[in-house]
Write a protein that holds these residues in place. Structure first.
Motif: not given
Ligand code: FAD
Length: 323
Positions: A213, A216, A238-239, A252-253, A256, A271, A275, A290, A309
């Motif tokens: 996320r 952005k 990420s999701r 997506q890694i 799920t 972050s 999951q 980060n 980043l």
């Protein structure tokens, strides 16, 4: 008495999948003295790949090659594979832990009345036979399992067992089956449209540059794509990034999403939720970028860069361009 180990190889993007060669190596490690390996290929226009596969020290390559097999369909592929199994009578069938392998393996296990161990990352032999290792609880624990009787079915996680090497001068027998898909199929795949445009297959990539996320926006992925281009890496996400619409869900890694085990995983603006870790914590080297020094991703990272980043990633790209 000699037994036959069968490996189910796959072709993707005009080449033999790396995981198929890893699966072949796993079968070679498993087999005993005098045992045979039969590699099978199902699809269309397979001659060149069968030829290539025959040079990896297998005893036989069997193909089911038909226009009706150009796209994966569980009905046709399972029917073709069933015929091959019937002819070869393998003591074990090895698949890559890919979407195709995960779909076919349980069907084959049911057909053979066999046990199955999925998502194998290592195998070894002890005095009682073969021992397979697989991760549990998102990689927090490992389980060692063995079969007490045959036949058996396993799936091999990509990027964990080294690939089989070509054997100079080896040229296995190549057999093409007469399999023709039935005319009255329940479903037919007309076309496959690839949404993710990455040049490198995410699950087999040696390096993954992944965005969360923190990127952005969709445009925020551009610096990551540029770094991936220089490193010949795949782009993941990420999701959080997928849910926000910054990228396609194919990237997506995680729990799920896809499971990746590259040599190097570069997490940018992620972050480090449990999951997400489920899909990447087995990566050999994890580098986290980060701006929050307390982000949980730093607890699993081998190298951490606390920073923005959008400053760090372009700097890395410039440096790697020089290398
Ligand atoms: P955030 O948690 O919002 O983190 C963004 C990070 O970016 C922060 O650490 C922030 O400090 C950093 N940042 C912001 N701006 C910058 C900048 N300019 N430079 C550097 N860093 C910056 N998640 C997955 O990833 N995969 C899954 O498969 C998955 N499956 C799930 C299944 C279930 C049942 C549930 C409940 C959740 C699942 N999730 C999954 C979601 C997961 O819990 C997290 O919500 C998600 O991973 C968070 O994504 P993120 O790290 O990108 O976002």
């Amino acid at each position: 008495m000699s037994q036959t180990y069968m490996i189910v190889a796959e072709v993707r993007g005009g080449k033999l999948r790396q995981v198929s060669l890893e699966t072949l190596h796993a079968a070679a490690l498993a087999k005993g003295e005098g045992d045979r390996i039969t590699a099978v290929l199902i699809g269309h226009q397979l001659a060149e790949f069968a030829q290539e596969l025959s040079g990896y020290g297998v005893d036989q390559v069997v193909t089911a090659d038909h226009a009706g097999l150009a796209h994966y369909n569980p009905d046709t592929y399972f029917a073709a594979l069933s015929e091959m199994i019937d002819a070869v009578q393998p003591c074990a069938v090895f698949f890559g832990h890919t979407s195709t392998g995960r779909d076919l393996a349980p069907q084959v296990a049911a057909l053979l009345g066999a046990g199955q161990i999925s998502d194998v990352i290592a195998l070894e032999k002890d005095s009682s036979g073969l021992v397979f290792t697989r991760p549990l609880y998102a990689g927090k624990a490992f389980e060692k399992k063995r079969f007490t009787q045959g036949p058996f079915v396993v799936t091999i996680r990509p990027n964990n067992i080294s690939a089989a090497a070509a054997v100079p001068g080896s040229q296995a027998e190549i057999v093409q089956t007469a399999y023709v898909p039935a005319a009255d199929l329940r479903s037919v795949v007309k076309d496959v449209v690839h949404k993710a445009s990455g040049k490198v297959d995410l699950t087999e990539a040696k390096i993954v540059v992944s965005g969360g996320r923190g990127v952005k926006s969709q445009d925020g992925f551009k610096p990551l794509e540029q770094l991936a281009e220089v490193l010949n890496a795949a782009v993941g996400a990420s999701r959080g990034a997928c849910d926000a619409g910054y990228c396609d869900y194919a990237l997506q890694i995680g729990q799920t999403g896809k499971v990746v085990t590259p040599e190097i995983y570069i997490a940018c603006g992620i972050s480090g939720a449990i999951q997400h870790l489920a899909g990447m914590s087995q990566s050999r080297i994890i580098i986290a970028i980060n701006k929050d020094p307390d982000a949980p991703i730093f607890q699993v990272a081998d190298y951490g860069i606390v920073g923005d980043l959008f400053e760090v990633v372009p700097l890395l790209t410039e440096e790697f361009k020089k290398a």
